[in-house]
Scaffold this motif. Structure first.
Motif, PDB file in Angstrom:
ATOM      1  N   ASN A 231       0.803  -1.230   0.000  1.00  0.00           N
ATOM      2  CA  ASN A 231       0.000   0.000   0.000  1.00  0.00           C
ATOM      3  C   ASN A 231       0.835   1.278   0.000  1.00  0.00           C
ATOM      4  OD1 ASN A 231       0.826   0.183   2.630  1.00  0.00           O
ATOM      5  ND2 ASN A 231      -1.164  -0.278   3.535  1.00  0.00           N
ATOM      6  N   ASN A 232       2.169   1.143   0.006  1.00  0.00           N
ATOM      7  CA  ASN A 232       2.999   2.336  -0.223  1.00  0.00           C
ATOM      8  C   ASN A 232       4.351   1.927  -0.800  1.00  0.00           C
ATOM      9  OD1 ASN A 232       4.750   1.646   1.929  1.00  0.00           O
ATOM     10  ND2 ASN A 232       3.562   2.827   3.403  1.00  0.00           N
ATOM     11  N   LYS A 273      -2.089   4.858  -3.877  1.00  0.00           N
ATOM     12  CA  LYS A 273      -1.778   5.956  -2.953  1.00  0.00           C
ATOM     13  C   LYS A 273      -1.281   7.127  -3.788  1.00  0.00           C
ATOM     14  CE  LYS A 273       0.532   7.030   1.363  1.00  0.00           C
ATOM     15  NZ  LYS A 273       1.583   6.673   2.329  1.00  0.00           N
ATOM     16  N   LEU A 360       1.841   4.580  -6.558  1.00  0.00           N
ATOM     17  CA  LEU A 360       2.072   4.796  -5.132  1.00  0.00           C
ATOM     18  C   LEU A 360       2.702   6.165  -4.873  1.00  0.00           C
ATOM     19  CD1 LEU A 360       3.635   1.271  -4.434  1.00  0.00           C
ATOM     20  CD2 LEU A 360       1.316   1.977  -3.857  1.00  0.00           C
ATOM     21  N   ASP A 361       2.879   6.456  -3.570  1.00  0.00           N
ATOM     22  CA  ASP A 361       3.519   7.718  -3.171  1.00  0.00           C
ATOM     23  C   ASP A 361       4.950   7.776  -3.722  1.00  0.00           C
ATOM     24  OD1 ASP A 361       5.254   6.675  -0.407  1.00  0.00           O
ATOM     25  OD2 ASP A 361       3.635   5.451  -1.179  1.00  0.00           O
TER      26      ASP A 361
END
Length: 366
Positions: A231-232, A273, A360-361
């Motif tokens: 998730n990141n 993200k 993602l970031d």
């Protein structure tokens, strides 16, 4: 998860050694009864400190730790009824193997007959039933680690903590012991909290893995979900091998988005993200999800790449390419699928599907 399924609870736990820097920040974590949970992360991420607070060798600066309905952070270590296995085994050199394993039972005031039968059972469980009369110094590292495991399990604790227990072993023995510990866990159903910085060990052994970074859990999930659905950017890079392409968000449509690379190429990915249009994004693509040459024809995302290097690893080959300005783009292929004609400097088409790319970031994206 209901309260009855939870064995251990960290509630807003913090740890600082100097009153300023937080080694562990606001840790909220529920550990389930009977699960094998691994705390994974680089050195200094807070995983070992969290384990040591649970063991009682460190005291939280703030927050509470509960074991069932008992608050633990005020109970001294020897009264917590927790088994511990360390990397350095921590066996008593002047005691035999059987005496080492018997030690936790003697401390608890158990009778001689009961101690003898429990020690036999514990040594049989780690396949050392014929070694009770030996001393630790007469045994290999792997055997000593088994003794340490038997000692941690002999008094049937509800919780066993393991701090890098296989770190001192060679690769083959380490992999063998991973399976041994996993099988013993399945057999006993005891709750295990395991600390390692080795991601493949975490993926192999655990029911769930908590990924630590800078004193915080970045993601806690089943091994497959961590690998397939990070998730990141930190989790994507720390778990397994990962290709990153830096770009900017062009547009978002529900769960998917379009990302523009620096040279103008447009790619599509799952929006995991991301910020608003125009914000920086890091695209994450696993090496085994990339298709080469004709196999890439049906893919939603297509680019070309220049072959830089082949790295043979027996059952598969890693092909390093330059893709969209990135020099370290890796494709992993089983040996059976490798195109024997392919050579360094060839420029070839490659591609992957939308569901295998995660936007993602941009943290640490470069």
């Amino acid at each position: 998860m209901s309260a009855t399924d939870t064995l251990v609870s960290f509630r807003k736990v913090q740890k600082s050694y100097d009153g300023e820097t937080l080694i562990v920040r606001d840790l909220n974590l529920d550990i389930r009864k009977g699960e094998f949970l691994t705390l994974l992360g680089p050195s200094g991420s807070g995983k070992t400190t969290s384990l040591m607070m649970l063991a009682g060798f460190e005291t939280p600066t703030a927050g509470e730790i509960w074991l069932g309905d008992k608050r633990l952070d005020r109970v001294p270590p020897h009264k917590r009824d927790i088994g511990m296995v360390f990397q350095n085994y921590a066996l008593f050199p002047h005691m035999t193997v059987a005496e080492n394993v018997a030690f936790p039972l003697k401390v608890r005031g158990m009778g001689r007959g009961e101690i003898s039968s429990k020690v036999k059972q514990a040594l049989a469980m780690v396949q050392l039933d014929k070694f009770g009369g030996r001393y630790p110094g007469q045994m290999s590292g792997g055997q000593q680690q088994r003794v340490a495991l038997a000692r941690a399990l002999v008094f049937q604790p509800q919780l066993v903590l393991m701090d890098e227990p296989l770190g001192a072993l060679d690769k083959q023995l380490r992999e063998h012991m991973q399976m041994e510990i996993k099988h013993i866990h399945a057999q006993l159903g005891v709750t295990v909290v395991y600390v390692t910085h080795d991601q493949s060990e975490a993926l192999t052994m655990s029911d769930r893995v908590a990924v630590f970074h800078q004193g915080e859990i970045q993601q806690i999930d089943h091994p497959r979900a961590l690998y397939e659905q990070p998730n990141n950017t930190f989790v994507a890079n720390f778990i397994g091998e990962n290709n990153r392409l830096a770009g900017t968000l062009h547009s978002q449509d529900g769960d998917t988005c379009a990302v523009r690379l620096p040279h103008g190429e447009m790619l599509h990915a799952l929006a995991v993200k991301v910020g608003g249009a125009g914000s920086a994004v890091s695209l994450s693509i696993r090496p085994e999800r990339v298709r080469l040459n004709r196999a890439s024809e049906g893919c939603a995302n297509r680019l070309t790449g220049r072959v830089e290097e082949f790295i043979y690893l027996g059952d598969h080959v890693r092909i390093r390419l330059e893709v969209a300005g990135a020099r370290h783009f890796v494709v992993k292929q089983p040996i059976a699928d490798l195109d024997r004609e392919l050579k360094v400097n060839d420029v070839i088409p490659l591609g992957w599907d939308i569901e295998h790319a995660r936007a993602l970031d941009p943290a640490e994206a470069h």
